[in-house]
Design an enzyme around this catalytic site. Structure first.
Site, PDB file in Angstrom:
ATOM      1  N   SER A  57       0.649  -0.950   0.375  1.00  0.00           N
ATOM      2  CA  SER A  57      -0.206   0.119  -0.040  1.00  0.00           C
ATOM      3  C   SER A  57       0.778   0.806   0.086  1.00  0.00           C
ATOM      4  O   SER A  57       2.402   1.490  -0.559  1.00  0.00           O
ATOM      5  CB  SER A  57      -0.770   0.096   1.217  1.00  0.00           C
ATOM      6  OG  SER A  57      -2.013   0.709   0.923  1.00  0.00           O
ATOM      7  N   HIS A  85      -6.901  -5.712   1.315  1.00  0.00           N
ATOM      8  CA  HIS A  85      -6.059  -5.231   1.316  1.00  0.00           C
ATOM      9  C   HIS A  85      -4.939  -5.768   1.754  1.00  0.00           C
ATOM     10  O   HIS A  85      -4.818  -5.755   3.286  1.00  0.00           O
ATOM     11  CB  HIS A  85      -6.350  -3.809   1.441  1.00  0.00           C
ATOM     12  CG  HIS A  85      -5.556  -2.672   1.303  1.00  0.00           C
ATOM     13  ND1 HIS A  85      -4.771  -2.842  -0.508  1.00  0.00           N
ATOM     14  CD2 HIS A  85      -4.897  -1.517   1.722  1.00  0.00           C
ATOM     15  CE1 HIS A  85      -3.568  -1.812   0.069  1.00  0.00           C
ATOM     16  NE2 HIS A  85      -3.307  -1.352   1.020  1.00  0.00           N
ATOM     17  N   GLU A  96      -3.707  14.050   0.903  1.00  0.00           N
ATOM     18  CA  GLU A  96      -4.034  13.568   1.878  1.00  0.00           C
ATOM     19  C   GLU A  96      -2.351  13.034   2.743  1.00  0.00           C
ATOM     20  O   GLU A  96      -3.172  12.686   4.145  1.00  0.00           O
ATOM     21  CB  GLU A  96      -3.726  11.722   1.328  1.00  0.00           C
ATOM     22  CG  GLU A  96      -4.493  10.886   1.927  1.00  0.00           C
ATOM     23  CD  GLU A  96      -4.764   9.252   1.597  1.00  0.00           C
ATOM     24  OE1 GLU A  96      -5.565   9.563   0.548  1.00  0.00           O
ATOM     25  OE2 GLU A  96      -4.369   8.723   2.307  1.00  0.00           O
ATOM     26  N   TRP A 117     -10.095   1.559  -5.836  1.00  0.00           N
ATOM     27  CA  TRP A 117      -9.484   2.976  -5.075  1.00  0.00           C
ATOM     28  C   TRP A 117      -7.636   2.851  -5.402  1.00  0.00           C
ATOM     29  O   TRP A 117      -7.122   4.158  -6.162  1.00  0.00           O
ATOM     30  CB  TRP A 117      -9.483   3.297  -3.517  1.00  0.00           C
ATOM     31  CG  TRP A 117      -8.638   4.378  -2.907  1.00  0.00           C
ATOM     32  CD1 TRP A 117      -7.719   4.419  -1.523  1.00  0.00           C
ATOM     33  CD2 TRP A 117      -9.607   5.818  -3.441  1.00  0.00           C
ATOM     34  NE1 TRP A 117      -7.162   6.692  -1.587  1.00  0.00           N
ATOM     35  CE2 TRP A 117      -8.008   6.343  -2.506  1.00  0.00           C
ATOM     36  CE3 TRP A 117     -10.416   6.021  -3.611  1.00  0.00           C
ATOM     37  CZ2 TRP A 117      -8.405   8.145  -2.888  1.00  0.00           C
ATOM     38  CZ3 TRP A 117     -10.272   8.025  -4.183  1.00  0.00           C
ATOM     39  CH2 TRP A 117      -9.339   8.727  -3.740  1.00  0.00           C
ATOM     40  N   LYS A 150       3.788   2.002  -2.327  1.00  0.00           N
ATOM     41  CA  LYS A 150       4.973   3.145  -3.284  1.00  0.00           C
ATOM     42  C   LYS A 150       6.209   2.978  -2.913  1.00  0.00           C
ATOM     43  O   LYS A 150       7.281   3.366  -3.757  1.00  0.00           O
ATOM     44  CB  LYS A 150       4.234   4.454  -3.058  1.00  0.00           C
ATOM     45  CG  LYS A 150       2.250   4.315  -2.690  1.00  0.00           C
ATOM     46  CD  LYS A 150       2.212   5.937  -2.462  1.00  0.00           C
ATOM     47  CE  LYS A 150       0.628   5.290  -1.360  1.00  0.00           C
ATOM     48  NZ  LYS A 150       0.122   4.775  -2.574  1.00  0.00           N
ATOM     49  N   GLN A 164      -7.934   6.372  -6.988  1.00  0.00           N
ATOM     50  CA  GLN A 164      -7.346   8.159  -6.729  1.00  0.00           C
ATOM     51  C   GLN A 164      -6.169   8.160  -7.597  1.00  0.00           C
ATOM     52  O   GLN A 164      -6.280   8.207  -7.843  1.00  0.00           O
ATOM     53  CB  GLN A 164      -6.359   7.365  -5.085  1.00  0.00           C
ATOM     54  CG  GLN A 164      -5.486   8.737  -4.169  1.00  0.00           C
ATOM     55  CD  GLN A 164      -4.928   8.005  -3.302  1.00  0.00           C
ATOM     56  OE1 GLN A 164      -4.673   6.571  -2.779  1.00  0.00           O
ATOM     57  NE2 GLN A 164      -4.819   8.973  -2.430  1.00  0.00           N
TER      58      GLN A 164
HETATM   59  C1  MCU Z   1      -2.477   2.166  -1.688  1.00  0.00           C
HETATM   60  O1  MCU Z   1      -2.081   3.210  -0.459  1.00  0.00           O
HETATM   61  C2  MCU Z   1      -3.016   3.983   0.173  1.00  0.00           C
HETATM   62  C3  MCU Z   1      -4.154   4.957  -0.605  1.00  0.00           C
HETATM   63  O2  MCU Z   1      -3.138   5.573  -0.857  1.00  0.00           O
HETATM   64  C4  MCU Z   1      -4.318   5.583   0.412  1.00  0.00           C
HETATM   65  O3  MCU Z   1      -5.530   6.588  -0.298  1.00  0.00           O
HETATM   66  C5  MCU Z   1      -5.692   5.343   1.940  1.00  0.00           C
HETATM   67  O4  MCU Z   1      -5.219   5.930   2.252  1.00  0.00           O
HETATM   68  O5  MCU Z   1      -3.905   4.081   2.633  1.00  0.00           O
HETATM   69  C6  MCU Z   1      -3.604   3.055   1.369  1.00  0.00           C
HETATM   70  C7  MCU Z   1      -2.893   2.126   2.303  1.00  0.00           C
HETATM   71  O6  MCU Z   1      -2.064   2.657   2.374  1.00  0.00           O
HETATM   72  O7  MCU Z   1      -3.773   1.457   2.958  1.00  0.00           O
HETATM   73  C8  MCU Z   1      -2.763   0.745   4.293  1.00  0.00           C
END
Ligand code: MCU
Length: 399
Positions: free
Chosen positions: A206, A341, A260, A305, A210, A252
């Site tokens: 997530s 996720h 964010e 998303w 990145k 997103q």
């Molecule tokens: C997928 O990574 C992120 C996403 O970019 C955000 O918008 C969301 O709030 O959180 C995701 C994440 O890191 O989940 C653990």
């Protein structure tokens, strides 16, 4: 015969041609498709391996300038000590007249220890969300301590910013990538850790996925990069994500993500808040900075998303880079059907194992893996997204 010079890029020396094309003024740059990885911004085409080194340098420079912020050069000193009693690698970095200390912990394979190494390892950005592969150590890196990522109030917070100032251009991800480089420095100086520095991967899920991609892109000693469900700002392209949102999908985008959190440089806002078509690159090229080293991207189709179709477009476009470099199967991806996720599904285990075996155990496995459970059609060339044809190969040397 062309002469060459050694320039400092990202704090380490690499050979770049004196004749690399200069980056033109990009004020009126506006390109709706994914930029051609094999054409310089001057318009010249990449033909030789030397051209490609120049182009990588150009893309790395622009990604730092316009999106991620600057990777500082090599610090004044890095010292490290390993404690076998608690498997902690304590790293002290001195630079900018100050010093910071952080201490990743190492989880050795079951029954193993530093003394029974050397082992290959995966640096986990905030830990890993893939199963720890057999025979592989995990280096747990607390990235939030280096650069916070709670919300907008995290800007400039963390050890990196104590050293480089709260107004450093680096966003959180570039700060983490800098720390991953320092972990590699520390491993290099501390053989007692029982980690083989020639077999180190990076992974995270997530937001930390990145970060894993950025670390793999900007640390050439990493042999395998495994971004997991990284979504927007990771394996997605900014352009395809905007198009998905315009088509009604709750995905997103750049303009949302900069509100964010602080993963990017503040200098990215000017693009995110106007048009991502002004960016002289997209994330197929961030992926391409890893080439020809190993990369395996893990995606989940369950969340709009995360923009899995945007990620697919980036991955398909990026894979052409590895193909042109003659290493197509060093890069793979797997997009599996809906699941929770960051909970790795067993259906992707064999694919992951193939990459781990190839890059962390140097076994000749089949890594020709480009799988999606989605119904996506983006290809290269593609009239809308990739109106370019990559060279079949690069010419080795120019007279
Ligand atoms: C997928 O990574 C992120 C996403 O970019 C955000 O918008 C969301 O709030 O959180 C995701 C994440 O890191 O989940 C653990």
């Amino acid at each position: 015969m062309l002469s060459s010079i050694v320039v400092a890029f990202l704090g380490f020396s690499r050979l770049v041609l004196a004749e690399c094309p200069a980056i033109p003024n990009l004020n009126s740059y506006n390109v709706t498709s994914l930029p051609n990885p094999f054409a310089f911004l001057s318009g010249a085409h990449v033909v030789t391996t030397e051209d490609w080194a120049c182009r990588q340098d150009e893309v790395g420079t622009l990604l730092q300038r316009d999106e991620l912020g600057l990777m500082p050069g090599d610090p004044k000193s890095v010292t490290a000590s390993f404690s076998a009693s608690n498997n902690t690698l304590t790293i002290t970095v001195v630079d900018q007249g100050t010093s910071i200390t952080f201490a990743p912990t190492i989880t050795f394979p079951t029954g193993g220890s530093s003394a029974s190494g050397p082992y290959p390892a995966i640096i986990g950005i905030g830990g890993i969300s893939i199963p720890q592969p057999s025979g592989v150590a995990v280096i747990n890196f607390n990235n939030d301590e280096i650069a916070q990522q709670n919300d907008q109030t995290s800007r400039g917070q963390g050890l990196f910013f104590e050293m480089f100032g709260a107004d450093a251009t680096a966003g959180a991800m570039m700060a983490w990538a800098w720390a991953v480089r320092r972990i590699m420095d520390a491993l290099d100086k501390t053989p007692g850790t029982g980690i083989d520095i020639t077999r180190v991967a990076v992974s995270g899920c997530s937001r930390n996925g990145k970060g894993a991609l950025v670390a793999g892109a900007f640390e050439p000693r990493i042999v395998l990069t495994i971004p997991q469900e990284s979504g927007s700002g990771g394996t997605d392209t900014w352009r395809i994500s905007d198009w998905l949102l315009a088509g009604g999908l709750d995905t997103q985008t750049a303009s949302e993500i900069v509100q964010e959190n602080v993963w990017f440089s503040p200098l990215f806002d000017q693009f995110a808040n106007t048009s991502v078509n002004r960016l002289p690159f997209d994330h197929h090229q961030l992926l391409g900075l890893v080439a020809p080293r190993g990369l395996f991207a893990i995606d989940n189709l369950g969340y709009d998303w995360l923009g899995p179709e945007s990620s697919y477009g980036a991955l398909v476009a990026a894979r052409t880079i590895w193909k042109t470099l003659g290493e197509e199967t060093n890069m793979g991806f797997s997009q599996s059907a809906n699941h929770t996720h960051c909970v790795f599904p067993s259906t992707q285990q064999a694919e992951l194992d193939a990459f781990v075996d190839k890059f962390l155990f140097n076994k000749p496995t089949n890594t020709d893996i480009a799988n999606t459970a989605g119904n996506y059609t983006i290809a290269v060339p593609d009239a809308m997204w990739a109106p370019w044809v990559p060279p079949l190969s690069l010419v080795k040397k120019r007279d």
